[in-house]
Design an enzyme around this catalytic site. Structure first.
Site, mmCIF file in Angstrom:
data_model
loop_
_atom_site.group_PDB
_atom_site.id
_atom_site.type_symbol
_atom_site.label_atom_id
_atom_site.label_comp_id
_atom_site.label_asym_id
_atom_site.label_seq_id
_atom_site.Cartn_x
_atom_site.Cartn_y
_atom_site.Cartn_z
ATOM 1 N N LYS A 1 5.676 -28.737 9.919
ATOM 2 C CA LYS A 1 4.225 -28.546 9.847
ATOM 3 C C LYS A 1 3.802 -28.265 8.416
ATOM 4 C CE LYS A 1 2.581 -26.447 13.528
ATOM 5 N NZ LYS A 1 2.532 -25.202 14.334
ATOM 6 N N ARG B 1 0.862 -19.774 11.602
ATOM 7 C CA ARG B 1 1.436 -20.832 12.433
ATOM 8 C C ARG B 1 2.911 -21.007 12.128
ATOM 9 N NH1 ARG B 1 -2.118 -25.948 10.978
ATOM 10 N NH2 ARG B 1 -1.436 -26.600 13.051
ATOM 11 N N GLY C 1 4.852 -26.307 21.471
ATOM 12 C CA GLY C 1 4.593 -25.166 22.350
ATOM 13 C C GLY C 1 5.682 -24.116 22.371
ATOM 14 N N MET D 1 6.828 -22.228 19.808
ATOM 15 C CA MET D 1 6.603 -21.067 18.968
ATOM 16 C C MET D 1 5.106 -20.754 19.021
ATOM 17 S SD MET D 1 9.766 -21.035 17.631
ATOM 18 C CE MET D 1 9.696 -20.148 16.118
ATOM 19 N N ARG E 1 2.136 -35.310 12.466
ATOM 20 C CA ARG E 1 3.588 -35.441 12.613
ATOM 21 C C ARG E 1 3.872 -36.771 13.308
ATOM 22 N NH1 ARG E 1 3.761 -30.715 17.107
ATOM 23 N NH2 ARG E 1 2.635 -31.819 18.707
ATOM 24 N N HIS F 1 0.579 -29.224 27.556
ATOM 25 C CA HIS F 1 2.006 -28.906 27.454
ATOM 26 C C HIS F 1 2.841 -29.792 28.367
ATOM 27 C CE1 HIS F 1 5.651 -26.640 28.613
ATOM 28 N NE2 HIS F 1 5.711 -26.427 27.314
ATOM 29 N N ARG G 1 42.724 -53.937 34.794
ATOM 30 C CA ARG G 1 43.760 -52.911 34.707
ATOM 31 C C ARG G 1 44.594 -52.893 35.978
ATOM 32 N NH1 ARG G 1 41.987 -46.693 34.283
ATOM 33 N NH2 ARG G 1 41.466 -47.039 36.464
ATOM 34 N N SER H 1 43.177 -50.458 24.543
ATOM 35 C CA SER H 1 41.872 -49.974 24.975
ATOM 36 C C SER H 1 41.995 -48.468 25.119
ATOM 37 C CB SER H 1 41.493 -50.624 26.311
ATOM 38 O OG SER H 1 40.272 -50.097 26.753
ATOM 39 N N THR I 1 39.634 -42.833 26.799
ATOM 40 C CA THR I 1 39.394 -41.522 26.189
ATOM 41 C C THR I 1 39.164 -40.412 27.211
ATOM 42 O OG1 THR I 1 37.141 -42.285 25.816
ATOM 43 C CG2 THR I 1 38.639 -42.301 23.926
ATOM 44 N N CYS J 1 37.257 -47.654 26.511
ATOM 45 C CA CYS J 1 36.694 -47.862 27.848
ATOM 46 C C CYS J 1 36.462 -46.548 28.586
ATOM 47 C CB CYS J 1 37.590 -48.785 28.668
ATOM 48 S SG CYS J 1 39.217 -48.088 28.994
ATOM 49 N N TYR K 1 35.211 -53.281 20.009
ATOM 50 C CA TYR K 1 34.155 -53.178 21.024
ATOM 51 C C TYR K 1 34.172 -51.811 21.709
ATOM 52 C CZ TYR K 1 37.769 -53.827 24.592
ATOM 53 O OH TYR K 1 38.861 -53.653 25.385
HETATM 54 P P1 ADP Z 1 1.493 -25.785 17.882
HETATM 55 O O1 ADP Z 1 2.675 -26.024 17.037
HETATM 56 O O2 ADP Z 1 1.783 -25.072 19.125
HETATM 57 O O3 ADP Z 1 0.659 -27.023 18.051
HETATM 58 P P2 ADP Z 1 -0.340 -24.984 15.815
HETATM 59 O O4 ADP Z 1 0.144 -24.145 14.712
HETATM 60 O O5 ADP Z 1 -0.497 -26.427 15.533
HETATM 61 O O6 ADP Z 1 0.590 -24.751 17.071
HETATM 62 O O7 ADP Z 1 -1.694 -24.368 16.292
HETATM 63 C C1 ADP Z 1 -2.311 -24.698 17.491
HETATM 64 C C2 ADP Z 1 -3.764 -25.031 17.256
HETATM 65 O O8 ADP Z 1 -4.438 -23.973 16.648
HETATM 66 C C3 ADP Z 1 -3.980 -26.189 16.337
HETATM 67 O O9 ADP Z 1 -3.922 -27.393 17.011
HETATM 68 C C4 ADP Z 1 -5.360 -25.961 15.805
HETATM 69 O O10 ADP Z 1 -6.301 -26.570 16.638
HETATM 70 C C5 ADP Z 1 -5.483 -24.472 15.853
HETATM 71 N N1 ADP Z 1 -5.400 -23.996 14.473
HETATM 72 C C6 ADP Z 1 -4.294 -23.710 13.761
HETATM 73 N N2 ADP Z 1 -4.605 -23.353 12.514
HETATM 74 C C7 ADP Z 1 -5.934 -23.420 12.414
HETATM 75 C C8 ADP Z 1 -6.875 -23.190 11.365
HETATM 76 N N3 ADP Z 1 -6.479 -22.827 10.139
HETATM 77 N N4 ADP Z 1 -8.168 -23.368 11.635
HETATM 78 C C9 ADP Z 1 -8.564 -23.739 12.857
HETATM 79 N N5 ADP Z 1 -7.761 -23.977 13.883
HETATM 80 C C10 ADP Z 1 -6.451 -23.824 13.675
HETATM 81 MG MG MG Z 2 43.101 -43.277 32.585
HETATM 82 MG MG MG Z 3 0.032 -28.100 16.586
#
Ligand code: ADP
Ligand code: MG
Ligand code: MG
Length: 875
Positions: A22, A92, A101, A103, A336, A454, A616, A763, A766, A830, A850
């Protein structure tokens, strides 16, 4: 002294391991001039130090953080805790590999009883300010102070109910103030101190909480499932806040540059007006499709579409972006590489090659071989699906077809699967705690949440069928039931999900097999151009062989002959052979088996034609063919007229304490050459007949299993050669044939140079080689190996991915020694490992000719072999 904190303007996308994914991408977006709220990243190295120093942040790091904070204040012209113009930040987490989701993020940090008022004044929006404050207390309480979310929900929902508010946005400023009072009281009661008012304290506590969350159970499980090292640590991003909840000209959203389910080249995503980011991600409110943003904010939409294009071109890959609009101004909060279904991955890769964005090699490299599985697995039979009763429709969150019994908690679903059921996990909305249940289930159904909720994101990542946001469904998790209108379903009822259309059906639906064509075929053909390894299949019957051919197999690397004996009409003849007391009796029984075996092999050659087929000779210990229970033994006695006592005695004579190390493999052929004679005859006669009938060249490959010494293979080989040559002479045929061996006893690997004097091919078996090298019984040690993995004694199950250090060394040695003696010796593998991408890479590097794997793994092996070749060429 190192540097542990970087401003976004100091980093780039190439600094992932230090800044996390990130952070590196926020820096990159900043670097290429996109609108990103300013901030800084505390590095993964700081996290490592936090753990090394007994869960403390070092003074020097704290100092660096404050320096960057001052810089942030200067850039934004705001100040932490300032009454006039307070700086608010998000904290973040961001690890090297994206962990959706897993962390936790804290928004609106910097708010306190005073700054909330200044924020209200400054924005002339009381409601917005207090809404932000209550969100902050809730998130901080949950993530940092570890007060269960549900306790905040009780207060929040209680207020909604009290004032009769249907939606969150119906709550007034005063309602929110009351909620804040309740929240603060909750904090005081739960942790015995007031909610922290000093923003710097808030910040340090939050950073520590992010570091801590690296080691929460969900994060650990996710890393385990995705083979991410526990040592990497997470970075922390501190970023000035922008507000999507500042009224009707604000909003927030998540979007993909292409469709992550189908790969269609069209902006795809969702957004919510007047909301903060977590509302979309958590699936709490069902958001609107991104196309509607074009109507609500036409200018911003245009800007966003332009940025999406810039990002995709810049990264040369499909992006998954998070953004917020604050009073009509767009801010990018994340980008990403997008997680995508296999269908989407293939289409995007092919399209991007067509667009000149990436090479064929990159396209092939980007395909996750494990994901290919999704394309090979069944979909619903169209007729059966048409006939099925539709219960309701939700969002097609992750494609595929799933049928199973419904369960309402992750642990119930897990338990059901453990007891052999097929489970569909039904949830109001999933949360990271549900991960283990999602892994176990065939499919996932949620009542709330959008395409980027999620449930949807995680299911797509796992290639698991998911229907989300099924708003007609009312889930009663406590009663373990759901209602749709007047229909009620309870735990254990069958439903079926079509994750590609979002349809939910009552009952079970039959499924059909997929095909390899279109874009998939194209990527596979590129893989075929690139790879050096051939891919064969392990198949014992014409049906499997045909399936493997359809999947692109180039031959059969292992045709086991014992399975052919288990059919009902043959088993009496094989038992008669086992029970025979003299060679003559045995020959009589074998003569009965000959036509069966010959027709088996003809079936195989008819499918495979001139492609190589390695057959075999009989491998398992003979007692496997005898009845296992007294009842069966008595039945056999009645059937054959052989006295029960004699049968029981033979069985006990054949009993072995270590059958896997017993009278099996070539040892059978050494002691009963007539078995090898019969099998050789069946192979040669079948090959000669099919070659003549079809007008194709067939070169039989006869494989002698479990050889440990040159003398052993020489003994069996003499029988095979004598028989094969006799067959040729009888038929007047010039057919060539090859005789080789499996290398599966460590001694064979150690003396491979001698064995190669007799063997024309090796052959690597494993499975047995791993069993005998580790001394792990592969049938008994499943549980033990799991414990070894948990304790870190083994990093992988050696029966799934080849142990390169030990077993692999034997393979390498045998390859070298084999080639010393016979430079053009054919080498293959194999064992189960032949279908495992990491083992395939090993086979490529070791110079095998192979790999051979089960039919459904053939396409995976083709991709993995190409990826191994690309990796090799890059070195
Ligand atoms: P995750 O990795 O779970 O997606 P993020 O760190 O991306 O967590 O944060 C989740 C959401 O929080 C982001 O999608 C964004 O919408 C909101 N967010 C994070 N940082 C900011 C910020 N500086 N300003 C406004 N919204 C934010
Ligand atoms: Mg055997
Ligand atoms: Mg995010």
């Amino acid at each position: 002294m190192g540097k542990f904190v970087y401003s976004f303007s100091e980093g780039s996308k190439d600094m992932r391991s230090l800044l996390g994914g990130k952070g590196a991408n926020l820096a990159e977006m900043t670097r290429i001039g996109l609108p990103v709220p300013y901030g800084f990243t505390v590095t993964t190295e700081a996290c490592t130090r936090y753990y090394e120093e007994g869960r403390k942040i070092g003074d020097d790091i704290i100092e660096e953080i404050y320096e960057k904070l001052a810089e942030l204040e200067a850039v934004t012209e705001k100040k932490f805790g300032d009454k006039e113009n307070p700086l608010l930040v998000s904290v973040r987490s961001g690890s090297v590999f994206s962990m959706p989701g897993m962390m936790d993020t804290i928004l609106n940090l910097g708010l306190n009883d005073e700054t909330v008022e200044s924020l209200a004044k400054l924005t002339e929006n009381d409601r917005f300010a207090y809404d932000s404050y209550r969100r902050f207390i809730q998130m901080f309480g949950d993530v940092v102070l570890e007060i269960p979310k549900s306790e905040f929900d009780v207060i929040f929902d209680g207020q909604k109910e009290k004032v009769g508010a249907e939606y969150d946005v119906d709550l007034t400023t005063d309602d929110l103030k009351e909620i804040i009072v309740g929240y603060k009281a909750l904090v005081k009661k739960a942790v015995g101190r007031d909610f922290p008012q000093d923003p710097k304290d808030q910040l340090m506590e939050a950073i520590k909480a992010v570091f801590r969350s690296w080691n929460n159970d969900r994060a650990i499980l996710y890393r385990k499932l995705n083979r991410i090292s526990d040592k990497l640590g997470t970075a922390v991003n501190v970023q000035s806040m922008v507000f999507g909840n500042m009224g009707d000209t604000s909003g927030t959203g998540v979007a993909f540059t292409r469709d992550p389910a189908t790969g269609n080249n069209k902006l795809y995503g969702e957004f919510l007006v007047n909301a903060q980011g977590e509302d979309v991600v958590a699936g709490i409110r069902t958001p609107k499709p991104i196309a509607e943003m074009a109507e609500a904010f036409p200018e911003v939409y245009k800007d966003f579409a332009r940025i999406a294009e810039i990002l995709e071109k810049h990264y040369k890959d499909m992006q998954d972006m998070e953004f917020t609009v604050e009073r009509g101004k767009l801010f990018m909060l994340q980008t990403r590489a997008a997680k995508r279904t296999a269908v989407s991955a293939i289409k995007v890769a092919v399209d991007m090659v067509g667009e000149g964005l990436i090479t064929k090699e990159t396209a092939v490299e980007r395909i996750d071989p494990a994901q290919i599985d999704q394309l090979l697995h069944p979909t619903f039979d169209a007729k059966a699906e048409k006939a099925a009763e539709t219960l309701t429709k939700g969002l097609p969150a992750s494609p595929g077809a799933a049928t199973g019994k419904i369960y309402f908690t992750a642990s119930d679903a897990e338990a059901a699967v453990e007891s052999g059921e097929k489970a569909i996990l039904v949830r109001q909305e999933t949360s990271p705690e549900d991960l283990a249940g999602m892994v176990a289930a065939e499919g996932i159904l949620t009542a709330r949440g959008g395409m980027t909720s999620h449930a949807a994101v995680v299911a797509r990542g796992m290639g698991k069928c998911c229907v989300a946001g099924c708003s007609e469904i009312i889930v009663d998790e406590a009663a373990k039931s759901l209602t749709i209108g007047t229909d009620k379903l309870v735990e254990g009822d069958y439903i079926s999900l079509n994750g590609s259309t979002g349809t939910v059906y009552r009952g079970q639906i039959a499924t059909v097999q997929p095909e390899l064509s279109g874009d998939f075929g194209k990527v596979m053909s590129w893989a075929d151009e690139i790879r050096k390894l051939k891919v064969r299949t392990n198949a014992d019957n014409p049906k499997d062989a045909a399936q493997a051919l359809a999947f692109g197999a180039e031959g059969i690397g292992l045709c086991r002959t014992e399975h052919m004996f288990f059919e009902e009409e043959r088993i009496p003849a094989i038992r008669q052979m086992i029970l025979a007391e003299t060679e003559e009796e045995r020959r009589t029984a074998l003569a009965k088996l000959l036509p069966f075996q010959k027709s088996d092999f003809k079936g195989m050659y008819e499918v495979m034609e001139d492609k190589p087929v390695t057959i075999r000779l009989l491998d398992p210990p003979l007692h496997e063919f005898l009845p296992q229970t007294e009842e069966d033994t008595r039945e056999l006695a009645a059937h054959t007229g052989i006295p029960y006592e004699k049968l029981a005695q033979t069985a006990s004579e054949l009993h072995e304490f270590n059958p896997m190390l017993g009278h099996r493999g070539c040892r059978l052929a050494v002691t009963y050459p007539e078995i090898a004679e019969m099998q050789t005859r069946a192979i040669m006669e079948a090959a000669i007949e099919v070659a003549a009938e079809k007008g194709v060249d067939i070169v039989p490959e006869i494989m002698i299993p479990l050889v440990g010494s040159k003398a052993e293979i020489a003994d069996v080989k003499a029988t095979v050669v004598k028989t094969a040559d006799a067959c040729k002479e009888e038929a007047g045929s010039q057919m060539k044939y090859h005789i080789g061996t499996m290398i599966e006893v460590p001694r064979a690997a150690l003396t491979a140079d001698q064995i190669a004097e007799e063997a024309e091919f090796f052959s690597f078996g494993t499975n047995d080689l791993t069993q005998m090298t580790f001394g792990f019984s592969r049938d008994d040690t499943g549980k033990l190996i799991k414990e070894y993995e948990d304790k870190g004694i083994l990093s992988d199950d050696p029966f799934q991915t080849i142990d390169q250090e030990g077993v692999g060394l034997l393979v390498k040695m045998a390859v070298e020694k084999g080639r010393q003696t016979r430079p053009n010796i054919k080498l293959g593998i194999c064992g189960e490992h032949g279908g495992d991408p990491r083992s395939i890479e090993f086979c490529h590097r070791t110079g095998l000719d192979y790999v051979s794997c089960s039919p459904y793994r053939v396409p995976i092996a083709r991709i993995a072999a190409a990826q191994a070749a690309i990796k090799d060429a890059e070195k």
